[in-house]
Write an enzyme that holds these catalytic residues in place. Structure first.
Site, PDB file in Angstrom:
ATOM      1  N   HIS A   1       1.037  -1.268   0.017  1.00 47.16           N
ATOM      2  CA  HIS A   1       0.118  -0.079   0.094  1.00 47.16           C
ATOM      3  C   HIS A   1       0.896   1.130  -0.041  1.00 47.16           C
ATOM      4  CE1 HIS A   1      -3.229   2.755   1.072  1.00 47.16           C
ATOM      5  NE2 HIS A   1      -3.901   1.884   1.127  1.00 47.16           N
TER       6      HIS A   1
ATOM      7  N   ARG B   1      -6.367  10.306  -0.239  1.00 47.60           N
ATOM      8  CA  ARG B   1      -6.254  10.915  -1.618  1.00 47.60           C
ATOM      9  C   ARG B   1      -7.677  10.848  -2.558  1.00 47.60           C
ATOM     10  NH1 ARG B   1      -2.662   6.372  -3.572  1.00 47.60           N
ATOM     11  NH2 ARG B   1      -3.346   5.255  -1.545  1.00 47.60           N
TER      12      ARG B   1
END
Lengths: 270, 611, 277
Positions: B240, B260
């Site tokens: 990740h 994000r």
């Protein structure tokens, strides 16, 4: 950026099981930014005789609610308690939760909590309409707060009704008797979450008063103080539920109005 | 010491589900709905499984937030994100069935964030063309597990908590049950069942920097491997892009992609928004190439293209890694992730647990300052090879796998949000598969006493030794080696070193000593779990060594870029007759023409319904 | 069944493994509340010096002794004079104090405060309580459930406080303002904040609804509930500030009335009690 020199820290951990035990001290090296759970792990790995120290943990990020323990006397999540919060030479004392039977070292048998959850009738919406259920964000804001609960059971541990008076709701409630115990803050907000759900069709209020012991809570708010998810358990969950009980059982005006209006539209949980 | 099997505790169910995360609980609910007597065995307390760590959301083409979305677009995104190594049928089933699974969850009490018109809201995520993730702030996994837990306990499933599996028993070529031990007492228990469903999750605990919890030791992979199952796509381990990097004790803890999705910007130490430099050609047409366009997208301009921060996880993770390697990283070796340009109240509402996590663990106020983030081992795309419709392991009749322990859906790289929907879609399918299998094979298989003895004796070894090596130190050494040798960038030398290390670790494991008694002894658990971690880690390294290309999450320094010939193969590992691991290339079947067409079509054609 | 294992925990009143000064909070609460009650008893028993110029002490709302009425006095006895036959040992100020007093006594915030600091039920979190057969609010304390009725009384009293404050804007036949007016105004505002932040009120205005968006009325009640929630989140702060402000108002007016300090106002600058008439 220079890292600070390795420091040592002493962990004072209660070691024992249901038959008894005592505090043991382990002094181990610590790094910057460590939390109490790291200290326990460090002791397990490095300290003589601590390799089998029992301690629950999973996510190590305050999301699963496994590493509940009492740290310097306060119910806390070990993974969210930084060593930096204590004086550099302060001994960190860890104990199992007081309210539940001890399994071993820092672990306790919390199965009573799972039994309480089973008593509460699950969410029961009407059949799904063509398309989707509709609820506005403003309708779910309240219940989403309660659903943040990670079931660490710190509120149950600190609730003096369960902790000191041992009034844990028993498996069965004798008919006609006042409530024999309390289901505790965690399940007060579970009931609140269901009761405030715009789609739910079950009426749990009579059970809440008669069996689950909402009257045992004297709103001294320790549950809210210890909640690692910062859920406002007392003000937003327990007190509104107490007021709903008042509507139904104590306030003559609302009781009369309810009677005139045909009573609750929901089906009473048996 | 002689062991009398008849004195062992035996628990019998029609089906046992191992693992109580999202997939396990969904499978158990399905079994129970199908009328099976269902037992769930889980390593921790109920409701603590790794699913609670899932933050961003569950991907399903509901089309609530953007009505242009449909299963075909989701399918296409999944295949492209997985670099076309996904199993076609699984990706199809997943995209088609996910919306109904999400609606069902709402019917069971999940309270998702809402759209203005009162439906389930959806958020943007990396690799998803449209806002597609049904979510609850940044704690969607908790919502999912709590909902399934409540549904489960009220559907009459039995839950056996804090019980760890040691191995499977077979009877005449079919699964007969599992041997385990109770953590609380250290006593052994035999679970007999007509079918076993594995929903045991991944194996990130073999790596040092990981977002995974202690349970993630690859138990399911190892137990199935031991009885002949195949592990597939094991080289694809997802790093990740955004884990915490500081302070050291929380390194690896996940920072949700939702940051994000909500507009978080990645910058290097010079303040440069570096992701614009790393847009791969095949995503260039769908990705913004200026900050101005990225901003318009965030403001809701439907014609603007997505910011490059929302490229797939493999791309973003490699980019951050690269920036750090080039000396442009943040002070603690990561990149800066900044959400502080959004209103503080919005950030606290949409990302509450990120806010608290940084405030409490790193003393960073994310509404004012950037976070420091770097790649962390997060997810295993690979796992047990399964039948696409029933989730049964072809080599082990009666054994089913769903969720992270199963392979196939995600191919070379998983899209964020596809995991939670994976659990629901294939958890249910595993339950249905088990029902079908039991209907066809209604008898209760026999207990293999010799096998039970063998498993118990092996488990007791670390306790019985008078003295020996520290299991925690051995585990740390494994993690160190894997992160160094089989990390985000790999090469033949490193992976060979990793394999050699594991062989040495296996020898050391033979001399590991767990001090104390068998009662709730984490040192003993550690010693037992190491067996599983070794199998998973070895399979990752061996498969990785065989795949001589870089694809998705598997990045080789010595074989950069995708190689055409490798798209034809999946890699499987299984236990050879001599007990050693065998690695093989397996030729992929081409997908159905219709699916191939959708996956390869232009986004305009898919949106316009021309395919 | 006796459990041999305590987990290192301790039992008994005040027993705890906490190392911090947990007793400071409850001790402070007990100290301030006791002081306040002592002062209130004194002020109520005194029976005079409750007004000065255009001001009347909030302890004596709607009270005025016929003997003290002058041409200049603003007339506070909104509901007529107190009967002459009223027994002296039970001062009217105690009666008027008991009404809002009941509101505070059954208030969800004060319950926490006094259960902890006066009754040790428990004295602090993870601190041993007074050992007794605990029955919570299911038995003798069941009256706490009628908190909302005391709220109705408290709401009814609010206009009187505003009227008294407004009276302070007029004296000697002309408008003006004095320090006493400001204090009485602030007192009315703080009491409003406290009263309308009540948990029972929050329930009644909207909290009892399960759906906030189902019709126009529930939408409106959601808006109201939101504003009450804002006050409710600050209930503790309002509880304390309003309590202390009442005492400050009384101390101020009493001191002016007794000639200890002068009032400062726009009518004649610095005004001693003798100059008010």
């Amino acid at each position: 950026m220079s890292e600070p020199a390795k420091r040592k820290r002493t962990l004072r951990a209660w070691r024992g099981d249901a038959s008894g035990g005592k505090f043991e001290e382990y002094t181990v090296e610590v790094d910057q930014g460590m939390v109490v759970l790291d200290l326990v792990h460090r002791a397990q790995r490095d300290a003589e005789g601590a390799g089998d120290m029992a301690c629950r943990w999973n996510c190590k990020a305050g999301k699963c609610g496994s590493c509940s323990m009492e740290i310097n006397g306060k119910p806390k999540l070990a993974c969210m308690t930084r060593l930096g919060d204590y004086a550099p030479d302060e001994v960190i004392q860890v104990q199992p939760l007081k309210t539940f039977p001890i399994i071993r070292d820092l672990t306790t048998d919390v199965s009573w909590n799972y039994e309480q959850n089973k008593k509460i009738a699950p969410f029961t919406p009407p059949p799904r309409p063509e398309g989707d259920y509709r609820m506005k964000q403003k309708d779910v804001d309240r219940i989403q707060e309660f659903r943040k609960c990670i079931e660490c059971f710190l509120c149950q541990d600190t609730c003096h009704v369960l902790r000191d008076h041992d009034k844990k709701a028993p498996a069965t409630q004798p008919a006609g008797k006042p409530p024999q115990g309390f289901i505790g803050p965690r399940f007060m907000i579970r009931v609140a979450q269901l009761d405030m759900h715009p789609l739910d069709t079950v009426d749990r209020i009579p059970k809440l008063k008669e069996e689950w012991g909402s009257g045992y809570c004297n709103i001294t708010k320790c549950c809210t103080e210890v909640c690692p998810e910062h859920i406002n358990i007392t003000d937003n969950g327990i007190i509104p539920m107490k007021e709903r009980v008042v509507d139904r059982f104590y306030d003559p005006i609302t009781m009369l109005l309810s009677k005139l209006g045909g009573g609750s539209k929901r089906t009473v949980q048996k | 010491m002689a062991l009398d099997i008849s004195e062992l505790q035996t628990i019998t169910h029609d089906v046992i589900v191992v693992g109580a995360g999202g997939a396990g609980l969904r499978a158990a609910i399905e079994c129970s709905r199908q009328g099976l007597d269902t037992g769930v065995v889980c390593k921790s307390l109920l409701g603590k499984a790794h699913t609670v760590m899932a933050e961003g959301g569950a991907a399903a083409a509901l089309g609530n937030a953007d009505s242009r979305d449909n299963w075909k677009v989701h399918f296409r995104d999944t295949m492209r994100g997985g670099k076309f190594l996904n199993q076609w049928r699984m990706a199809e089933l997943h995209a088609k069935e996910a919306p109904e699974r999400i609606r069902e969850l709402e019917e069971w009490g999940a309270v998702f964030d809402r759209t203005a018109d009162g439906r389930i809201n959806q958020r943007n995520f990396g690799g998803h063309r449209f806002p597609r993730l049904a979510h609850v702030g940044d704690r969607t996994g908790l919502e999912l597990i709590r909902t399934l837990q409540d549904k489960g306990v009220h559907s009459g499933i039995s839950v056996h908590m804090e019980c760890t599996g040691l191995g499977l028993m077979m009877d005449g070529g079919r699964v007969a049950g599992m041997v385990g031990y109770w953590r609380e007492t250290g006593r052994f228990v035999v679970f007999r069942a007509k079918a076993v469903i594995f929903a045991t999750g991944g194996f990130g605990k073999a790596w040092k920097i990981t977002s995974n919890s202690w349970e993630y030791t690859g138990d399911g992979q190892r137990m199935a491997y031991d009885v002949g199952a195949e592990l597939m796509d094991m080289e694809f381990t997802q790093f990740h892009p955004t884990g915490m990097v500081w302070p050291p004790s929380v390194a690896g803890v996940l920072v949700t992609e939702g940051v994000r999705g909500e507009g978080g910007i990645l910058r290097n130490k010079d303040g440069k928004r570096f992701m614009f430099e790393y847009i791969p050609e095949k995503f260039a047409a769908e990705t913004a190439d200026t900050e101005e366009e990225a901003l318009r997208w965030l403001q809701g301009d439907r014609d603007a293209r997505r910011p490059p921060e929302l490229l797939t996880r493999d791309e973003v993770a490699r980019s951050i890694y690269n920036e750090v390697k080039m000396g442009r990283g943040s002070p603690h070796g990561g990149a800066f992730l900044d959400i502080s340009h959004r209103p503080a109240d919005y950030v606290k509402k949409k990302l509450p647990s990120m806010y608290h996590q940084f405030k409490e663990l790193a003393e960073v106020d994310i509404t004012k300052e950037p976070m420091e983030v770097g790649p962390t081992f997060h997810y295993a795309m690979g796992g047990l090879a399964v039948d696409h419709d029933s989730q049964m392991c072809p080599k082990v009749p009666g054994l089913f796998a769903c969720g992270e322990v199963a392979a196939g859906l995600h191919g070379a790289n998983r899209l964020g949000g596809n995991s939670l929907s994976d659990l629901l879609v294939f958890g249910r399918r595993a339950g249905m598969g088990a029902k079908e299998f039991i209907d066809a094979n209604p008898g209760l298989p026999k207990v293999d006493e010799a096998r039970v003895k063998q498993l118990i004796d092996q488990a007791k070894e670390p306790l019985m030794r008078p003295d020996g090596e520290n299991p925690y130190v051995l585990h740390d050494d494994l993690r160190e080696s894997m992160t160094r040798n089989v990390g985000i960038w790999r090469d033949a030398e490193g992976m060979s070193q990793g394999i050699a290390d594991i062989a040495k670790f296996r020898e050391r494991l033979k001399n590991v000593k767990a001090h104390g008694t068998s009662q709730y002894n984490p040192g003993w658990s550690e010693a037992i779990d190491l067996h599983s971690m070794f199998v998973a880690a070895e399979a990752t390294a061996r498969s990785g060594l065989m795949r001589e290309e870089s694809r998705g999450a598997h990045s080789r320094e010595d074989f950069q870029g995708e190689r055409k010939e490798w798209i034809k193969y999946n890699i499987v590992c299984f236990k050879g007759d001599d007990g050693e691991m065998v690695v093989q290339k397996v030729e992929r079947q081409s997908g159905p023409a219709e699916l191939e067409k959708i996956a390869n079509a232009s986004i305009e054609d898919v949106e316009a319904g021309r395919v | 069944m006796a459990n041999a294992s305590t987990g290192g925990h301790v039992q008994g009143l005040g027993a705890t493994m906490r190392k911090d000064a947990w007793w400071q909070g409850p001790a402070l609460t007990a100290g301030i509340l006791s002081l306040w009650l002592v002062y209130y008893a004194f002020a109520a028993a005194q029976g005079k010096y409750y007004s000065a110029g255009p001001y009347i002490s909030p302890f004596y709302i709607a009270y005025e002794h016929p003997a003290s009425v002058t041409d200049m006095s603003p007339g506070y006895a909104w509901f007529g004079f107190w009967p002459d036959s009223w027994p002296a040992f039970f001062p009217p100020a105690l009666v008027m104090g008991a009404l809002p007093g009941m509101f505070r006594m059954t208030c969800y915030y004060y319950r926490k405060a006094y259960y902890r600091s006066f009754f040790g039920m428990p004295p602090g979190c993870a601190v041993g309580p007074v050992p007794h057969d605990y029955r919570g609010e299911t038995f003798l304390l069941v009256f706490q459930n009628l908190h909302r009725y005391t709220l109705y009384i408290a709401i009814a009293l609010l206009p009187l406080l505003y009227l008294d404050a407004i009276k302070g804007l007029w004296y000697d036949g002309r408008p003006g303002i004095g320090l006493g007016t400001v204090l009485l105004g602030a007192n009315a505002v703080l009491l409003t904040g406290y009263t309308l932040g009540c948990h029972a009120w929050r329930h009644l205005v909207g909290g009892k609804l399960n759906c906030f968006s189902c019709d126009g009325a529930s939408e409106a009640r959601h808006g109201l509930w939101g504003r009450v929630t804002w006050l409710n989140e600050r209930h503790q702060q309002f509880a304390w500030s309003s309590l202390i402000m009442i005492a400050i108002c009384d101390i101020y007016i009493r001191s002016v009335s007794m000639g200890v300090i002068p009032d400062i106002n726009t009518w004649s600058g610095v005004t001693w009690i003798g100059d008010f008439h």
